[in-house]
Design a protein around this motif. Structure first.
Motif, PDB file in Angstrom:
ATOM      1  N   MET A 106      -4.748   8.647 -10.580  1.00  0.00           N
ATOM      2  CA  MET A 106      -5.118   8.546  -9.177  1.00  0.00           C
ATOM      3  C   MET A 106      -4.730   7.200  -8.592  1.00  0.00           C
ATOM      4  O   MET A 106      -4.331   7.091  -7.435  1.00  0.00           O
ATOM      5  N   PHE A 107      -4.851   6.129  -9.387  1.00  0.00           N
ATOM      6  CA  PHE A 107      -4.462   4.802  -8.926  1.00  0.00           C
ATOM      7  C   PHE A 107      -2.992   4.802  -8.515  1.00  0.00           C
ATOM      8  O   PHE A 107      -2.626   4.310  -7.446  1.00  0.00           O
ATOM      9  N   LEU A 108      -2.154   5.397  -9.346  1.00  0.00           N
ATOM     10  CA  LEU A 108      -0.723   5.459  -9.038  1.00  0.00           C
ATOM     11  C   LEU A 108      -0.450   6.439  -7.895  1.00  0.00           C
ATOM     12  O   LEU A 108       0.464   6.219  -7.097  1.00  0.00           O
ATOM     13  N   GLU A 109      -1.226   7.507  -7.808  1.00  0.00           N
ATOM     14  CA  GLU A 109      -1.030   8.487  -6.740  1.00  0.00           C
ATOM     15  C   GLU A 109      -1.360   7.880  -5.367  1.00  0.00           C
ATOM     16  O   GLU A 109      -0.690   8.184  -4.382  1.00  0.00           O
ATOM     17  N   PHE A 110      -2.365   7.008  -5.322  1.00  0.00           N
ATOM     18  CA  PHE A 110      -2.671   6.315  -4.070  1.00  0.00           C
ATOM     19  C   PHE A 110      -1.452   5.536  -3.586  1.00  0.00           C
ATOM     20  O   PHE A 110      -1.067   5.602  -2.422  1.00  0.00           O
ATOM     21  N   HIS A 116       4.869   7.101   1.788  1.00  0.00           N
ATOM     22  CA  HIS A 116       5.461   7.985   2.792  1.00  0.00           C
ATOM     23  C   HIS A 116       4.442   8.658   3.704  1.00  0.00           C
ATOM     24  O   HIS A 116       4.772   9.595   4.417  1.00  0.00           O
ATOM     25  N   ASP A 117       3.208   8.166   3.698  1.00  0.00           N
ATOM     26  CA  ASP A 117       2.188   8.689   4.607  1.00  0.00           C
ATOM     27  C   ASP A 117       1.580   7.508   5.361  1.00  0.00           C
ATOM     28  O   ASP A 117       0.843   6.713   4.766  1.00  0.00           O
ATOM     29  N   PRO A 118       1.887   7.355   6.648  1.00  0.00           N
ATOM     30  CA  PRO A 118       1.422   6.177   7.399  1.00  0.00           C
ATOM     31  C   PRO A 118      -0.084   5.969   7.364  1.00  0.00           C
ATOM     32  O   PRO A 118      -0.554   4.832   7.286  1.00  0.00           O
ATOM     33  N   GLU A 119      -0.842   7.064   7.427  1.00  0.00           N
ATOM     34  CA  GLU A 119      -2.305   6.900   7.432  1.00  0.00           C
ATOM     35  C   GLU A 119      -2.810   6.421   6.079  1.00  0.00           C
ATOM     36  O   GLU A 119      -3.694   5.561   6.001  1.00  0.00           O
ATOM     37  N   VAL A 120      -2.250   6.969   4.998  1.00  0.00           N
ATOM     38  CA  VAL A 120      -2.638   6.511   3.662  1.00  0.00           C
ATOM     39  C   VAL A 120      -2.147   5.076   3.454  1.00  0.00           C
ATOM     40  O   VAL A 120      -2.833   4.256   2.828  1.00  0.00           O
ATOM     41  N   TRP A 121      -0.956   4.767   3.969  1.00  0.00           N
ATOM     42  CA  TRP A 121      -0.425   3.408   3.869  1.00  0.00           C
ATOM     43  C   TRP A 121      -1.396   2.407   4.498  1.00  0.00           C
ATOM     44  O   TRP A 121      -1.716   1.382   3.890  1.00  0.00           O
ATOM     45  N   GLU A 122      -1.859   2.717   5.690  1.00  0.00           N
ATOM     46  CA  GLU A 122      -2.778   1.799   6.372  1.00  0.00           C
ATOM     47  C   GLU A 122      -4.098   1.700   5.629  1.00  0.00           C
ATOM     48  O   GLU A 122      -4.681   0.616   5.499  1.00  0.00           O
ATOM     49  N   ALA A 123      -4.585   2.840   5.120  1.00  0.00           N
ATOM     50  CA  ALA A 123      -5.848   2.841   4.388  1.00  0.00           C
ATOM     51  C   ALA A 123      -5.740   2.077   3.082  1.00  0.00           C
ATOM     52  O   ALA A 123      -6.717   1.514   2.589  1.00  0.00           O
ATOM     53  N   THR A 124      -4.534   2.052   2.503  1.00  0.00           N
ATOM     54  CA  THR A 124      -4.308   1.324   1.255  1.00  0.00           C
ATOM     55  C   THR A 124      -4.062  -0.155   1.513  1.00  0.00           C
ATOM     56  O   THR A 124      -4.519  -1.013   0.759  1.00  0.00           O
ATOM     57  N   ARG A 125      -3.357  -0.459   2.601  1.00  0.00           N
ATOM     58  CA  ARG A 125      -3.014  -1.847   2.900  1.00  0.00           C
ATOM     59  C   ARG A 125      -4.217  -2.636   3.423  1.00  0.00           C
ATOM     60  O   ARG A 125      -4.374  -3.822   3.088  1.00  0.00           O
ATOM     61  N   ALA A 126      -5.033  -2.007   4.230  1.00  0.00           N
ATOM     62  CA  ALA A 126      -6.156  -2.712   4.859  1.00  0.00           C
ATOM     63  C   ALA A 126      -7.079  -3.399   3.846  1.00  0.00           C
ATOM     64  O   ALA A 126      -7.489  -4.552   4.071  1.00  0.00           O
ATOM     65  N   PRO A 127      -7.436  -2.763   2.735  1.00  0.00           N
ATOM     66  CA  PRO A 127      -8.317  -3.444   1.778  1.00  0.00           C
ATOM     67  C   PRO A 127      -7.700  -4.701   1.189  1.00  0.00           C
ATOM     68  O   PRO A 127      -8.431  -5.666   0.929  1.00  0.00           O
ATOM     69  N   TYR A 128      -6.367  -4.719   0.987  1.00  0.00           N
ATOM     70  CA  TYR A 128      -5.747  -5.920   0.443  1.00  0.00           C
ATOM     71  C   TYR A 128      -5.922  -7.084   1.407  1.00  0.00           C
ATOM     72  O   TYR A 128      -6.193  -8.220   0.998  1.00  0.00           O
ATOM     73  N   ARG A 129      -5.777  -6.803   2.688  1.00  0.00           N
ATOM     74  CA  ARG A 129      -6.001  -7.850   3.678  1.00  0.00           C
ATOM     75  C   ARG A 129      -7.465  -8.299   3.662  1.00  0.00           C
ATOM     76  O   ARG A 129      -7.772  -9.487   3.793  1.00  0.00           O
TER      77      ARG A 129
END
Length: 201
Positions: A106-110, A116-129
């Motif tokens: 699942m970690f790799l699937e995220f 290639h999914d903008p909404e998942v990209w934003e949801a994944t990137r936001a926590p790093y910030r």
């Protein structure tokens, strides 16, 4: 069992079935029908709890991240000096290694889906910030209390996040390649030797 309890149980079954299927078949290879079959629910029940397959996926991502957030918040209540708080955080990474067999797919699937999914990209990137801001604030607090040298908080925070993500990824991809808990502790101790005002044990 109340209606609310049954609803919560159904929702949890859907999440667990989705996680297992995403891990085994990937996001794109998992239709809603498969999740419903493995959860033992109807499509009506599925759409009562989630608007889409992406909604389930994002809920799993948020659940994984909320566990990290809770662990970080708990550490701040212990009133340790900043270097000791950072060392204590190594236990959180070690917990990920302990559950590597379950979390790796699942970690790799995220990450894969985020590409290639903008909404998942934003949801994944936001926590790093958010984590970079969290650690930058910690470093600033350490400088203020005198336990951390006057380093650049933002750069140091980026290094901390990079170290954590890199160690988790290595540990998940190569579980037998090293004692990753020990490597994590050693890596954080090396970092602290460079930024602490005193030698750490």
């Amino acid at each position: 069992m109340t209606v609310q309890q049954r609803g919560e149980e159904t929702r949890e079954r859907i999440l667990q079935a989705a996680m297992a299927s995403f891990a085994e078949r990937g996001y794109d290879g998992t239709p809603v029908n498969t999740i419903c079959a493995e959860a033992g629910v109807s499509k009506g029940a599925f759409y009562h709890h989630f608007s889409s397959k992406q909604g389930v996926f994002l809920e799993l991502l948020h659940g994984w991240l909320s566990g990290m957030d809770e662990g970080l918040a708990d550490l701040q209540t212990e009133r340790l000096e900043i270097p000791e708080q950072l060392m204590a955080m190594t236990n959180m990474i070690c917990d990920v290694f302990d559950a590597a067999g379950d979390q790796l797919p699942m970690f790799l699937e995220f990450w894969s889906q985020a590409a290639h999914d903008p909404e998942v990209w934003e949801a994944t990137r936001a926590p790093y910030r958010r984590y970079r801001a969290f650690f930058a604030a910690m470093i600033e607090a350490g400088i203020a209390e005198g336990s951390i040298r006057p380093v650049d908080p933002d750069t140091t925070a980026r290094v901390i996040v990079s170290l954590a993500v890199g160690l988790v990824l290595q540990g998940l991809l190569d579980t037998e390649g090293a004692d990753w808990g020990r490597v994590t502790t050693g890596g954080v101790r090396m970092l602290l030797e460079g930024i602490s005002t005193e030698e750490r044990p």
